[in-house]
Scaffold this active site. Structure first.
Site, PDB file in Angstrom:
ATOM      1  CG  ASP A  12      -5.384  -1.999  -4.221  1.00  0.00           C
ATOM      2  OD1 ASP A  12      -4.769  -1.041  -3.721  1.00  0.00           O
ATOM      3  OD2 ASP A  12      -5.785  -2.000  -5.399  1.00  0.00           O
ATOM      4  CB  SER A  13      -8.375   1.312  -3.526  1.00  0.00           C
ATOM      5  OG  SER A  13      -7.399   1.281  -4.554  1.00  0.00           O
ATOM      6  CB  CYS A  75      -4.116   0.277  -1.220  1.00  0.00           C
ATOM      7  SG  CYS A  75      -4.692   1.881  -1.725  1.00  0.00           S
ATOM      8  CG  ASN A  76       1.734   2.933  -2.365  1.00  0.00           C
ATOM      9  OD1 ASN A  76       2.799   3.141  -1.825  1.00  0.00           O
ATOM     10  ND2 ASN A  76       1.576   2.014  -3.307  1.00  0.00           N
ATOM     11  CD  GLU A 155      -8.384   1.494 -12.340  1.00  0.00           C
ATOM     12  OE1 GLU A 155      -9.539   1.908 -12.506  1.00  0.00           O
ATOM     13  OE2 GLU A 155      -7.942   1.110 -11.248  1.00  0.00           O
ATOM     14  CB  CYS A 187       0.626   4.671  -7.143  1.00  0.00           C
ATOM     15  SG  CYS A 187      -1.046   4.314  -7.734  1.00  0.00           S
ATOM     16  CG  HIS A 189      -3.159   1.713 -10.762  1.00  0.00           C
ATOM     17  ND1 HIS A 189      -3.528   1.419  -9.466  1.00  0.00           N
ATOM     18  CD2 HIS A 189      -4.282   1.595 -11.511  1.00  0.00           C
ATOM     19  CE1 HIS A 189      -4.821   1.151  -9.442  1.00  0.00           C
ATOM     20  NE2 HIS A 189      -5.296   1.256 -10.667  1.00  0.00           N
TER      21      HIS A 189
HETATM   22  N1  DGL Z   1      -4.251   1.528  -4.942  1.00  0.00           N
HETATM   23  C1  DGL Z   1      -4.096   2.956  -4.949  1.00  0.00           C
HETATM   24  C2  DGL Z   1      -2.714   3.320  -4.376  1.00  0.00           C
HETATM   25  O1  DGL Z   1      -1.780   2.548  -4.415  1.00  0.00           O
HETATM   26  C3  DGL Z   1      -4.267   3.548  -6.328  1.00  0.00           C
HETATM   27  C4  DGL Z   1      -5.686   3.507  -6.830  1.00  0.00           C
HETATM   28  C5  DGL Z   1      -6.638   4.339  -5.999  1.00  0.00           C
HETATM   29  O2  DGL Z   1      -6.488   5.577  -5.942  1.00  0.00           O
HETATM   30  O3  DGL Z   1      -7.535   3.749  -5.419  1.00  0.00           O
HETATM   31  O4  DGL Z   1      -2.573   4.392  -3.871  1.00  0.00           O
END
Ligand code: DGL
Length: 269
Positions: A12-13, A75-76, A155, A187, A189
């Protein structure tokens, strides 16, 4: 050749993908996994598709070098920007599961007339959810909206207070969401504010999110390829991040649901 006792790689990011990692741990408690959160580069949601692809390819290579039997793009933003390039680059014999396809399938199976999608700018801007949904259910009415304040808000721990409430109202009060039957939280989060969103949009609107459906997709891909780990003891879980601060360590608990140890792995040095 992949074998059953190899670990699953998840990336993930940052730390949001821990919601997906936790769903995988619950769905497949005996599987080992290696999680990589690219905290040095987060957020991906504001980055260009090319940049996200570059990071994703490097991380996927790292996970495959660790001998992972599968790569899960938790990560989306990375799933929408990089899925195609990951499939092309690693080709046959590499199992890649993204979070978009299972969520699209879950949505289509409900045969709703109108859905809302909320996600990062990168995910909404890619048009991937909209395209895949239309391909599978042509008459579906879709309202897709980027909700970029949600990631930093969550966050920073603003999840059940008047600030988060105002931002939820501002975004979801948009006329475009009127008459939707379902809302896709596209997403990593957003599951953390699912109950507040549900409260605002009302109990009759279905909220769908990726973590559980993605975990089921991981199971079915492993089953199909005869790669489920047959061991009966609990899986070993490693959590790596490309940058480690106190705040990441503290926040990780909220996303994973329990205390975990993050290890700094400077992949970009
Ligand atoms: N993990 C990212 C997503 O699901 C959200 C956080 C980011 O923008 O890095 O898109």
């Amino acid at each position: 050749m992949k074998s059953k006792n190899q670990a699953i790689g998840i990336f993930d990011s940052g730390i949001g993908g821990l919601t997906v990692a936790n769903a995988i741990a619950r769905e497949l408690p005996n599987e080992d996994f290696i999680y990589f959160g690219d905290t040095a580069h987060l957020p991906y949601g504001d980055k260009s598709a090319d940049t996200i692809r570059y990071y994703s390819l490097r991380i996927a290579k790292f996970l495959l070098d660790q001998n992972c039997k599968m790569v899960v793009v938790a990560c989306n933003s990375a799933s929408t920007a990089a899925n195609k390039v990951l499939l092309e680059f690693f080709q046959e014999g590499t199992h890649i599961v993204n979070v978009v396809d299972p969520l699209v399938d879950a949505c289509v199976s409900l045969q709703m007339s109108k859905v809302g999608i909320i996600a990062t700018k990168a995910t909404i801007g890619s048009g991937v959810y909209q395209k895949q949904l239309k391909e599978k259910q042509a008459e579906l009415d879709i309202h897709a909206q980027a909700t970029p304040l949600f990631v930093p808000m969550i966050e920073e721990g603003f999840v059940h207070n008047n600030i988060s409430q105002s931002i939820i109202e501002k975004y979801l009060g948009d006329e475009g969401f009127k008459d939707m039957n379902a809302l896709l939280l596209a997403c990593t989060h957003y599951p953390l504010i699912k109950d507040s969103i549900q409260e605002y949009i009302g109990p009759d609107i279905n909220i769908l999110e990726s973590s559980e459906v993605a975990a089921k997709a991981v199971r079915s891909t492993l089953e199909k390829n005869d790669l489920l780990n047959p061991k009966s003891n609990p899986g070993d879980h490693k959590f790596y991040v490309s940058d480690l601060t106190d705040s990441f360590a503290r926040t990780a608990r909220h996303f994973y649901g329990e205390d975990i140890d993050l290890t700094h792995l400077p992949l970009w040095d």
